[in-house]
Design a protein around this motif. Structure first.
Motif, PDB file in Angstrom:
ATOM      1  N   TYR A  12       1.013  -1.376  -0.025  1.00  0.00           N
ATOM      2  CA  TYR A  12      -0.097  -0.015  -0.003  1.00  0.00           C
ATOM      3  C   TYR A  12       0.932   1.237   0.145  1.00  0.00           C
TER       4      TYR A  12
ATOM      5  N   ARG B  69      -0.184   2.968  -3.298  1.00  0.00           N
ATOM      6  CA  ARG B  69      -1.439   3.696  -3.305  1.00  0.00           C
ATOM      7  C   ARG B  69      -1.005   5.080  -2.458  1.00  0.00           C
ATOM      8  N   THR B  70       0.193   5.317  -2.011  1.00  0.00           N
ATOM      9  CA  THR B  70       0.659   6.488  -1.175  1.00  0.00           C
ATOM     10  C   THR B  70       1.440   7.311  -1.766  1.00  0.00           C
ATOM     11  N   GLN B  71       1.023   8.837  -1.461  1.00  0.00           N
ATOM     12  CA  GLN B  71       1.594   9.874  -2.006  1.00  0.00           C
ATOM     13  C   GLN B  71       3.049   9.768  -1.514  1.00  0.00           C
TER      14      GLN B  71
ATOM     15  N   ILE C 262      -7.417   2.298   7.904  1.00  0.00           N
ATOM     16  CA  ILE C 262      -6.782   2.328   6.287  1.00  0.00           C
ATOM     17  C   ILE C 262      -7.710   2.504   5.062  1.00  0.00           C
TER      18      ILE C 262
ATOM     19  N   PRO D 249      -9.473   6.213   3.633  1.00  0.00           N
ATOM     20  CA  PRO D 249      -9.026   7.453   2.382  1.00  0.00           C
ATOM     21  C   PRO D 249      -9.685   6.760   1.462  1.00  0.00           C
ATOM     22  N   ALA D 250      -9.902   5.469   1.170  1.00  0.00           N
ATOM     23  CA  ALA D 250     -10.486   5.048  -0.214  1.00  0.00           C
ATOM     24  C   ALA D 250     -12.091   5.265   0.091  1.00  0.00           C
TER      25      ALA D 250
ATOM     26  N   GLY E 276     -12.139   9.253  -0.917  1.00  0.00           N
ATOM     27  CA  GLY E 276     -11.498   9.555  -1.957  1.00  0.00           C
ATOM     28  C   GLY E 276     -11.223   8.691  -3.174  1.00  0.00           C
TER      29      GLY E 276
ATOM     30  N   ASN F  30     -10.488   4.799  -4.967  1.00  0.00           N
ATOM     31  CA  ASN F  30      -9.185   4.281  -5.029  1.00  0.00           C
ATOM     32  C   ASN F  30      -8.093   4.393  -6.132  1.00  0.00           C
TER      33      ASN F  30
ATOM     34  N   VAL G   4      -3.055   8.349  -1.949  1.00  0.00           N
ATOM     35  CA  VAL G   4      -3.185   8.993  -0.359  1.00  0.00           C
ATOM     36  C   VAL G   4      -2.441   9.326   0.565  1.00  0.00           C
ATOM     37  N   ASN G   5      -2.979  10.239   1.385  1.00  0.00           N
ATOM     38  CA  ASN G   5      -1.754  10.954   2.056  1.00  0.00           C
ATOM     39  C   ASN G   5      -1.287   9.961   3.201  1.00  0.00           C
TER      40      ASN G   5
ATOM     41  N   TRP H  87      -2.074   8.893   6.783  1.00  0.00           N
ATOM     42  CA  TRP H  87      -3.155   7.592   7.170  1.00  0.00           C
ATOM     43  C   TRP H  87      -2.484   6.457   7.478  1.00  0.00           C
TER      44      TRP H  87
END
Ligand code: GLU
Ligand code: ASP
Length: 497
Positions: free
Chosen positions: A319, A323-325, A385, A388-389, A392, A394, A398-399, A402
């Motif tokens: 993740y 999935r993370t910024q 967790i 965020p999905a 916002g 998927n 994500v920030n 989280w």
């Protein structure tokens, strides 16, 4: 071990020299620090190494298979503690087992450091699994032997040791992770090998002076006559296993898939057999049987807890990567760094939770209740967790905060369950089986990761909410059930608190 030998060991250990503790505590702290450094350093980059494409320096394994292999690996590492316990109890004693274990681990990391093939990868897995099985349970045994059974410093010693574990786990992703991700995976694994090497040097150089006789007695030595027979049998079994593997691989029966299933079964069958063996043994008294029954719900809870906690280095590592910024607050975050969060929070919060229990004194929750908090927080960490999905979708990245929050929440649960679990295990153990009970505790983690190897296959970013929601939800429900059963479980403990 006889009381006489126990006393002889304690008398041989210099009892001061490290913050009011035996100097040997430093030796063990340092050794375990580096061992965990190498283990968690390797783990911080392992999944990426497996699923990154060959052009990016990885092995190019399919992503979900890679996550399942990492779980199987983790499961075997804790399962092999049974072998390590047996070897130490019957042949080598725990101190030598720690040393040999360290050597195998070091070679395991060296094997990974050599840029190579899948074969090297599996060779290293075998070495690290066996090495950790020898080292990890036995180093705690040595620690326990240094102190008189009634020594008031015992608990503090284990807490300091636990800090060593987490300090190693904290630093490793920052160093091994950074080098491994930024420059080269093999260089990263090489650093893990150096860490283990340092531990071995210090262990060898200081153990005579600081550990005295701790770890040198063989608890239940194999009689000379049986030794030969046992070695022949072990050799025979090893040959049979090797032949079976060779046949199974060449006929296509043993695939990664079937191996994952096999570990999935072993992960549960072994603890059940272990449990039955202790329960039915004539050496176990009636009262001790009742305590073993009380241990079952704690064991199940522990499996659920570690299932979520250990996904921190597989599913959540994935993740973090996908999935993370990672460009955040003006810097580029390495996905491996997230692995430092769990141990960091442990180090910071362990004293806080410890102080809460002390403050509550007699009013503090009992074992089962603390375990239920463990499940509750583990479940919540997965619900965190999921948010965020839910908010916002998927598709967007994500920030990272989280993830930070999720790791924080699971650690609160870990501190309600992990140190408590160790202490409950030692107290609920039938006196004839104290070492085996410790292995049983680690088998809860092995079972959890065996389960994870099956579960992680269901994860995709598309069904992420259902995935985290279901697992988190099950954990919370189990937590409530355990809380409700707690008074009943307490009566089965026969006076143990
Ligand atoms: N994370 C801790 C360690 O590696 C505890 C693992 C467990 O008890 O399963 O020592
Ligand atoms: N908290 C784990 C243990 O106590 C370490 C980790 O997951 O990084 O060692």
């Amino acid at each position: 071990m006889s009381d006489f030998n126990r006393q002889k060991i304690v008398d041989s250990v210099p009892q001061t020299g490290f913050f009011g503790h035996p100097r040997g505590l430093f030796t063990l702290f340092f050794t375990e620090f580096w061992e965990r450094f190498s283990y968690y350093g390797m783990k911080a980059i392992l999944v990426y190494y497996m699923y990154y494409s060959v052009s990016k320096g990885g092995l190019g394994i399919d992503q979900n298979t890679a996550l399942a292999i990492a779980s199987v690996y983790g499961s075997l590492v804790y399962m092999s503690g049974i072998i390590g316990g047996w070897i130490s109890d019957r042949i080598t004693g725990s101190s030598k087992a720690v040393f040999y274990g360290g050597i195998l681990i070091m070679f395991g990391h060296i094997a990974l450091a050599i840029p190579g093939s899948m074969t090297m990868f599996f060779v290293s897995m075998v070495l690290i699994v066996l090495g950790t099985g020898l080292l990890k349970p036995n180093i705690s045994t040595v620690l326990g032997e240094m102190y008189d059974i009634k020594d008031a410093r015992r608990d503090a010693a284990f807490s300091i040791f636990y800090m060593g574990v987490n300090l190693g786990a904290f630093v490793a992703p920052l160093i091994v992770g950074t080098v491994g991700m930024k420059y080269n995976f093999h260089l990263g694994f090489g650093i893990a090998a150096i860490g283990m090497f340092l531990a071995l040097i210090v262990y060898m150089a200081t153990k005579k002076k600081t550990l005295g006789l701790a770890g040198t007695f063989v608890a239940n030595p194999l009689p000379q006559a049986e030794k030969k027979k046992a070695f022949t049998q072990i050799g025979l079994v090893a040959v049979i296993i090797a032949v079976l593997i060779a046949v199974a691989v060449s006929t296509g029966t043993l695939t990664i898939e079937s191996f994952i299933n096999l570990v999935g079964i072993l992960g549960f069958v072994i603890p059940i057999l272990y449990f039955l063996f202790m329960y039915r043994s004539p050496k176990t008294t009636k009262e001790e049987r009742s305590r073993l029954i009380a241990y079952i719900p704690l064991f199940i809870a522990s499996v659920m807890f570690w299932s979520i906690e250990e996904q921190g280095s597989t599913i959540l590592a994935n993740y973090a990567d996908k999935r993370t910024q990672l460009d955040f607050a003006g810097m580029h975050i390495s996905p491996a760094w997230f692995q430092s969060l769990n141990p960091l929070f442990i180090i910071v919060l362990a004293p806080v939770i410890g102080a809460i229990w002390v403050k509550l004194g007699d009013r503090q929750p009992n074992y089962a209740q603390k375990f239920s908090f463990g499940l509750l927080f583990a479940g919540l960490s997965f619900l965190v967790i999921l948010l965020p999905a839910w908010m916002g979708g998927n598709n967007a990245l994500v920030n990272p905060l989280w993830l930070v929050l999720s790791y924080l929440v699971v650690v609160i649960g870990e501190l309600c369950l992990s140190p408590v679990g160790l202490s409950a295990t030692t107290k609920l153990a039938p006196s004839a089986f104290s070492a085996q009970m410790m292995s049983l505790w680690f088998l809860s983690n092995a079972a959890a990761q065996a389960l994870n190897a099956q579960v992680v296959k269901f994860y995709t970013p598309d069904n992420e909410m259902a995935y985290f929601g279901t697992i988190g939800g099950v954990s919370i429900i189990l937590g409530f059930i355990l809380y409700a059963l707690a008074p009943k479980i307490q009566t089965f403990m026969k006076g143990i608190k």
